[in-house]
Design an enzyme around this catalytic site. Structure first.
Site, PDB file in Angstrom:
ATOM      1  N   MET A 119       0.785  -1.262   0.148  1.00  0.00           N
ATOM      2  CA  MET A 119      -0.071   0.314   0.001  1.00  0.00           C
ATOM      3  C   MET A 119       0.717   1.323  -0.120  1.00  0.00           C
ATOM      4  SD  MET A 119      -3.275  -0.859   2.098  1.00  0.00           S
ATOM      5  CE  MET A 119      -2.808  -0.540   3.621  1.00  0.00           C
ATOM      6  N   GLY A 153      10.919  -2.901   5.707  1.00  0.00           N
ATOM      7  CA  GLY A 153      10.155  -3.987   5.850  1.00  0.00           C
ATOM      8  C   GLY A 153       9.639  -4.547   4.416  1.00  0.00           C
ATOM      9  N   HIS A 154       8.991  -3.385   3.706  1.00  0.00           N
ATOM     10  CA  HIS A 154       9.020  -3.686   2.350  1.00  0.00           C
ATOM     11  C   HIS A 154       9.994  -4.038   1.547  1.00  0.00           C
ATOM     12  CE1 HIS A 154       5.450  -0.627   3.396  1.00  0.00           C
ATOM     13  NE2 HIS A 154       4.744  -1.667   3.226  1.00  0.00           N
ATOM     14  N   ASP A 177       2.093  -9.306   9.184  1.00  0.00           N
ATOM     15  CA  ASP A 177       0.669  -9.483   8.982  1.00  0.00           C
ATOM     16  C   ASP A 177       0.449 -11.095   8.911  1.00  0.00           C
ATOM     17  OD1 ASP A 177      -0.255  -6.718   8.882  1.00  0.00           O
ATOM     18  OD2 ASP A 177       1.477  -6.865   7.350  1.00  0.00           O
ATOM     19  N   VAL A 234      10.504  -7.342   9.828  1.00  0.00           N
ATOM     20  CA  VAL A 234      11.552  -6.521  10.230  1.00  0.00           C
ATOM     21  C   VAL A 234      11.327  -5.480  11.118  1.00  0.00           C
ATOM     22  CG1 VAL A 234      13.179  -4.743   9.105  1.00  0.00           C
ATOM     23  CG2 VAL A 234      12.319  -6.600   7.459  1.00  0.00           C
TER      24      VAL A 234
HETATM   25  P1  AMP Z   1       1.208  -2.768   3.579  1.00  0.00           P
HETATM   26  O1  AMP Z   1       1.871  -2.077   2.655  1.00  0.00           O
HETATM   27  O2  AMP Z   1       1.130  -2.564   5.055  1.00  0.00           O
HETATM   28  O3  AMP Z   1      -0.036  -3.326   2.959  1.00  0.00           O
HETATM   29  O4  AMP Z   1       2.435  -4.036   3.468  1.00  0.00           O
HETATM   30  C1  AMP Z   1       2.785  -4.635   2.385  1.00  0.00           C
HETATM   31  C2  AMP Z   1       3.390  -6.023   2.722  1.00  0.00           C
HETATM   32  O5  AMP Z   1       4.891  -5.750   3.461  1.00  0.00           O
HETATM   33  C3  AMP Z   1       2.820  -7.005   3.344  1.00  0.00           C
HETATM   34  O6  AMP Z   1       2.979  -8.362   2.988  1.00  0.00           O
HETATM   35  C4  AMP Z   1       3.171  -6.629   4.748  1.00  0.00           C
HETATM   36  O7  AMP Z   1       3.054  -7.801   5.498  1.00  0.00           O
HETATM   37  C5  AMP Z   1       4.613  -6.455   4.601  1.00  0.00           C
HETATM   38  N1  AMP Z   1       5.376  -5.831   5.539  1.00  0.00           N
HETATM   39  C6  AMP Z   1       4.793  -4.711   6.263  1.00  0.00           C
HETATM   40  N2  AMP Z   1       5.682  -4.474   7.401  1.00  0.00           N
HETATM   41  C7  AMP Z   1       6.421  -5.250   7.231  1.00  0.00           C
HETATM   42  C8  AMP Z   1       7.839  -5.523   8.386  1.00  0.00           C
HETATM   43  N3  AMP Z   1       7.994  -4.920   9.334  1.00  0.00           N
HETATM   44  N4  AMP Z   1       8.527  -6.706   7.999  1.00  0.00           N
HETATM   45  C9  AMP Z   1       8.249  -7.483   7.016  1.00  0.00           C
HETATM   46  N5  AMP Z   1       7.026  -7.300   6.003  1.00  0.00           N
HETATM   47  C10 AMP Z   1       6.534  -6.231   6.349  1.00  0.00           C
END
Ligand code: AMP
Length: 278
Positions: free
Chosen positions: A27, A33-34, A147, A173
């Site tokens: 998103m 993390g991403h 998640d 992360v």
């Molecule tokens: P989001 O943009 O929050 O929807 O996250 C996109 C992807 O990045 C999802 O698969 C999340 O689980 C992953 N993600 C978000 N935060 C982290 C993190 N701290 N460590 C690893 N993956 C993450």
């Protein structure tokens, strides 16, 4: 790096892409993390695609969709430096055109924890992920353990709907003090940010007890709650769960792999985090 906004063009570029094709859905408001997902996917893919789409369908009516952090230019720079080949950045109408009326509902797995706290959330996630996977048809799609329930829901729908993609789950992360990276951490004030590592400390408390031989689910949940309550800025504990890592059913006794997960309200955002005991 190609930036694509049109869904037919994205589908065509993916059809023509060198295989294996990896997909990292996000998103936006990208952080390390991403980028860890992107880096892993880069190593394992001949063509790497990412998506940036703040999916309205997974936000509840009380949730701040309009205020969700966005920084497209910076995100695109990060993805380009990380070696992404294709980025799909659709407008809402590309994903949900007028007349859109089909939804993907995952059953039991999606009804608990985050599903109970955020009704309709996983229906939105499952629908958009199904659409992104159908459009791009990757060999592998990458998601974060951060998640955890989302990864289980996605694995279930991929199996149930015969989507034929390998779902890869990458480790969470964290900041040096243990806080899991999240786009929503941007909402924390300085004081709340200082308090936020309590979330990971509480999870580590469960792990510590488990390592010493504690196997009673109720006891582990209680100890995590107590650790959270030691921080006065934790306004509300939404849930603390010690569940079977595959089914997410709550456990009386921990015998196999267990997922310890929680959600708390700390200031404006709810923070979620988890660890696995195995
Ligand atoms: P989001 O943009 O929050 O929807 O996250 C996109 C992807 O990045 C999802 O698969 C999340 O689980 C992953 N993600 C978000 N935060 C982290 C993190 N701290 N460590 C690893 N993956 C993450």
């Amino acid at each position: 790096m190609r930036v694509v906004t049109d869904r037919q063009e994205m589908a065509q570029l993916c059809r023509e892409a060198r295989r294996p094709l990896g997909l990292v859905p996000t998103m936006g408001a990208l952080h390390r993390g991403h980028l860890a997902l992107v880096e892993q996917a880069r190593r394992e893919s001949a063509t790497l695609a990412a998506t940036i789409f703040v999916n309205p369908a997974q936000f509840g009516p009380q949730e701040d969709l309009a205020g969700y952090p966005r920084d497209l230019e910076h995100d695109l720079e990060l993805l380009k430096s990380a070696g992404v080949d294709l980025v799909y950045v659709p407008a809402v109408e590309q994903v949900y055109p007028p007349g859109f009326d089909t939804w993907v509902e995952v059953g039991r797995l999606a009804s608990r924890l985050e599903g109970a706290r955020r009704p309709g959330h996983f229906r939105g996630v499952a629908t958009v992920v199904t659409k992104l996977l159908s459009l791009t048809r990757p060999d592998r799609a990458y998601f974060g353990q951060k998640d955890a329930q989302q990864t289980r829901v996605i694995k279930q729908l991929v199996r149930d709907l015969d989507l034929g993609v390998e779902v890869v789950v990458a480790p969470t992360v964290r900041e040096p003090d243990g806080l899991a990276l999240s786009s929503r951490n941007a909402y924390l004030t300085t004081e709340q940010r200082r308090a936020a590592p309590v979330v990971y400390r509480a999870l580590c408390r469960a792990e510590q007890l488990w390592q010493r031989g504690e196997r009673e689910g109720g006891r582990l949940r209680r100890e995590v709650r107590m650790a959270l309550q030691s921080e006065r800025l934790v306004e509300e504990i939404d849930y603390v769960s010690v569940a079977d890592a595959a089914t997410l059913e709550e456990l009386d006794r921990v015998a196999g792999p267990a997922l310890v997960s929680l959600a708390v309200k700390l200031g404006a955002p709810h923070l979620i985090d988890n660890i696995t005991l195995e």
